[in-house]
Design a protein around this motif. Sequence first.
Motif, PDB file in Angstrom:
ATOM      1  N   SER A  36      -2.993   0.240 -17.252  1.00 35.08           N
ATOM      2  CA  SER A  36      -2.059  -0.089 -16.179  1.00 35.08           C
ATOM      3  C   SER A  36      -1.512   1.191 -15.552  1.00 35.08           C
ATOM      4  N   PHE A  37      -1.225   2.177 -16.391  1.00 34.05           N
ATOM      5  CA  PHE A  37      -0.780   3.496 -15.923  1.00 34.05           C
ATOM      6  C   PHE A  37      -1.826   4.076 -14.967  1.00 34.05           C
ATOM      7  N   VAL A  38      -3.087   4.063 -15.395  1.00 33.35           N
ATOM      8  CA  VAL A  38      -4.163   4.623 -14.581  1.00 33.35           C
ATOM      9  C   VAL A  38      -4.292   3.871 -13.264  1.00 33.35           C
ATOM     10  N   CYS A  39      -4.303   2.542 -13.327  1.00 38.35           N
ATOM     11  CA  CYS A  39      -4.470   1.738 -12.121  1.00 38.35           C
ATOM     12  C   CYS A  39      -3.315   1.934 -11.152  1.00 38.35           C
ATOM     13  N   TYR A  40      -2.087   2.012 -11.692  1.00 37.36           N
ATOM     14  CA  TYR A  40      -0.943   2.188 -10.809  1.00 37.36           C
ATOM     15  C   TYR A  40      -0.984   3.542 -10.116  1.00 37.36           C
ATOM     16  N   MET A  41      -1.331   4.568 -10.876  1.00 39.18           N
ATOM     17  CA  MET A  41      -1.400   5.908 -10.286  1.00 39.18           C
ATOM     18  C   MET A  41      -2.483   5.975  -9.210  1.00 39.18           C
ATOM     19  N   ILE A  90      -1.927   6.810  -5.207  1.00 37.16           N
ATOM     20  CA  ILE A  90      -2.645   7.876  -4.496  1.00 37.16           C
ATOM     21  C   ILE A  90      -3.295   7.329  -3.238  1.00 37.16           C
ATOM     22  N   VAL A  91      -3.973   6.188  -3.360  1.00 35.41           N
ATOM     23  CA  VAL A  91      -4.608   5.573  -2.196  1.00 35.41           C
ATOM     24  C   VAL A  91      -3.556   5.229  -1.139  1.00 35.41           C
ATOM     25  N   ASP A  92      -2.431   4.706  -1.582  1.00 39.05           N
ATOM     26  CA  ASP A  92      -1.372   4.283  -0.670  1.00 39.05           C
ATOM     27  C   ASP A  92      -0.819   5.460   0.127  1.00 39.05           C
ATOM     28  N   VAL A  93      -0.490   6.567  -0.545  1.00 46.22           N
ATOM     29  CA  VAL A  93       0.125   7.689   0.169  1.00 46.22           C
ATOM     30  C   VAL A  93      -0.886   8.404   1.068  1.00 46.22           C
ATOM     31  N   LEU A  94      -2.172   8.311   0.713  1.00 49.32           N
ATOM     32  CA  LEU A  94      -3.197   8.910   1.568  1.00 49.32           C
ATOM     33  C   LEU A  94      -3.477   8.049   2.795  1.00 49.32           C
ATOM     34  N   ALA A  95      -3.457   6.729   2.607  1.00 55.01           N
ATOM     35  CA  ALA A  95      -3.894   5.826   3.669  1.00 55.01           C
ATOM     36  C   ALA A  95      -2.783   5.449   4.644  1.00 55.01           C
ATOM     37  N   PRO A 139       0.727   5.723   6.845  1.00 59.39           N
ATOM     38  CA  PRO A 139       1.546   6.768   7.472  1.00 59.39           C
ATOM     39  C   PRO A 139       2.927   6.829   6.835  1.00 59.39           C
ATOM     40  N   GLY A 140       3.568   7.983   6.975  1.00 55.25           N
ATOM     41  CA  GLY A 140       4.939   8.126   6.509  1.00 55.25           C
ATOM     42  C   GLY A 140       5.091   9.056   5.331  1.00 55.25           C
ATOM     43  N   PHE A 141       3.987   9.344   4.634  1.00 51.73           N
ATOM     44  CA  PHE A 141       4.104  10.269   3.500  1.00 51.73           C
ATOM     45  C   PHE A 141       3.491  11.623   3.851  1.00 51.73           C
ATOM     46  N   LEU A 142       2.198  11.637   4.144  1.00 51.76           N
ATOM     47  CA  LEU A 142       1.534  12.897   4.490  1.00 51.76           C
ATOM     48  C   LEU A 142       1.544  13.153   5.992  1.00 51.76           C
ATOM     49  N   ARG A 143       1.625  12.103   6.750  1.00 44.21           N
ATOM     50  CA  ARG A 143       1.677  12.242   8.211  1.00 44.21           C
ATOM     51  C   ARG A 143       2.829  11.410   8.746  1.00 44.21           C
ATOM     52  N   PRO A 144       3.410  11.818   9.872  1.00 40.88           N
ATOM     53  CA  PRO A 144       4.596  11.124  10.377  1.00 40.88           C
ATOM     54  C   PRO A 144       4.318   9.654  10.657  1.00 40.88           C
ATOM     55  N   TRP A 155       1.592  17.308  -0.078  1.00 40.42           N
ATOM     56  CA  TRP A 155       0.222  17.376  -0.619  1.00 40.42           C
ATOM     57  C   TRP A 155       0.235  17.765  -2.095  1.00 40.42           C
ATOM     58  N   SER A 156       1.168  18.621  -2.477  1.00 44.58           N
ATOM     59  CA  SER A 156       1.277  19.008  -3.889  1.00 44.58           C
ATOM     60  C   SER A 156       1.635  17.814  -4.752  1.00 44.58           C
ATOM     61  N   TYR A 157       2.482  16.940  -4.238  1.00 46.04           N
ATOM     62  CA  TYR A 157       2.856  15.709  -4.942  1.00 46.04           C
ATOM     63  C   TYR A 157       1.613  14.868  -5.217  1.00 46.04           C
ATOM     64  N   VAL A 158       0.788  14.690  -4.193  1.00 42.68           N
ATOM     65  CA  VAL A 158      -0.426  13.887  -4.343  1.00 42.68           C
ATOM     66  C   VAL A 158      -1.386  14.535  -5.341  1.00 42.68           C
ATOM     67  N   ALA A 159      -1.509  15.857  -5.274  1.00 43.76           N
ATOM     68  CA  ALA A 159      -2.401  16.559  -6.194  1.00 43.76           C
ATOM     69  C   ALA A 159      -1.972  16.367  -7.645  1.00 43.76           C
ATOM     70  N   LEU A 160      -0.665  16.386  -7.898  1.00 42.53           N
ATOM     71  CA  LEU A 160      -0.169  16.190  -9.259  1.00 42.53           C
ATOM     72  C   LEU A 160      -0.403  14.760  -9.749  1.00 42.53           C
ATOM     73  N   LEU A 161      -0.287  13.796  -8.852  1.00 48.56           N
ATOM     74  CA  LEU A 161      -0.629  12.421  -9.219  1.00 48.56           C
ATOM     75  C   LEU A 161      -2.092  12.343  -9.663  1.00 48.56           C
ATOM     76  N   GLY A 162      -2.959  12.996  -8.900  1.00 46.53           N
ATOM     77  CA  GLY A 162      -4.378  12.984  -9.244  1.00 46.53           C
ATOM     78  C   GLY A 162      -4.656  13.671 -10.568  1.00 46.53           C
ATOM     79  N   LEU A 163      -3.981  14.785 -10.831  1.00 40.23           N
ATOM     80  CA  LEU A 163      -4.170  15.502 -12.087  1.00 40.23           C
ATOM     81  C   LEU A 163      -3.732  14.664 -13.277  1.00 40.23           C
ATOM     82  N   SER A 164      -2.601  14.006 -13.146  1.00 40.89           N
ATOM     83  CA  SER A 164      -2.099  13.172 -14.232  1.00 40.89           C
ATOM     84  C   SER A 164      -3.042  12.008 -14.520  1.00 40.89           C
ATOM     85  N   THR A 165      -3.551  11.378 -13.459  1.00 37.15           N
ATOM     86  CA  THR A 165      -4.462  10.245 -13.634  1.00 37.15           C
ATOM     87  C   THR A 165      -5.738  10.694 -14.313  1.00 37.15           C
ATOM     88  N   ALA A 166      -6.290  11.819 -13.859  1.00 38.52           N
ATOM     89  CA  ALA A 166      -7.523  12.327 -14.460  1.00 38.52           C
ATOM     90  C   ALA A 166      -7.323  12.672 -15.932  1.00 38.52           C
TER      91      ALA A 166
END
Length: 269
Positions: A109-114, A118-123, A125-130, A251-262
């Motif tokens: 569940s931890f993996v799936c949520y993370m 990640i998909v949500d903040v990338l896809a 608007p409002g987090f990485l782009r205005p 972007w650093s926030y997203v990268a850390l999410l990816g590192l934790s999931t991996a």
Amino acid sequence: MLVGELLLLFAVGLLSGTTTVLFGFGGGFVTVPAIVAVHGATGSDVAHIAVATSSAVMIVNALVATAATDRQILALLRGRTGLLGLLGLGGAIGASAAQLAPAALITWSFVCYMLGTIVDVLARPGFLRPATAADRTPGGMAIGTVAGLPIGTIAAFLGVGGSVMTVPLLRRAGQPMRVATTLANPLTLAIAVPAFLVFLAQRPDIAGNGGIALVGAVDLGSAAALLAGALPVIVILRRRPPRIPDRPYAWSYVALLGLSTATMIGTTI
């Protein structure tokens, strides 16, 4: 616990302290995979121990960080007693559910949520782009009172503290990363305290004592090693916060999410 394991947890504590100040992560998303990796051979309840210990570390980290927070930022929480109360109630419910759930369910569940985050903040608007005016969530806090219950429940169940949910919500309300991540600490504190009290009553099933000193489901040795690394970093960074441009910050926030999931995937496969 072996010296090498203590040093690994100390190093993770350094990262935990950094993420607490810079990203509002009280430690859960880095400490849970680390404890699973260190105690992977302990038995089927390692995920329960990891989540419980993570809650203890998050309380101390978030408390120290909140105490040093600019009062003007904390003023955004004024009048949000209902939200904080429901975050706490959700924390107690999530911790209770974690006691009953199979360890594999918590881990995946931890993996799936993370991954979903990640998909949500990338896809979206409002987090990485205005965000456009239509996309933007109105209100400085942007977290409805009733949302506190599911946020607290999911956060305590997974041991992630809530910042993985609250920071994106605050960003979509137009808050800069510095404000969104700072507010995540007191919100994490509201979740972690009641969750921790529930975890103290848990008795995990481990092989022998596994070389672990437990109070409830909290691994004291791991918590101490993690905090030894985290607390000095929190104090230093709060006194001299680095100036990071908002977009690289996000972007650093997203990268850390990816590192934790991996990391979590790597320790469970």
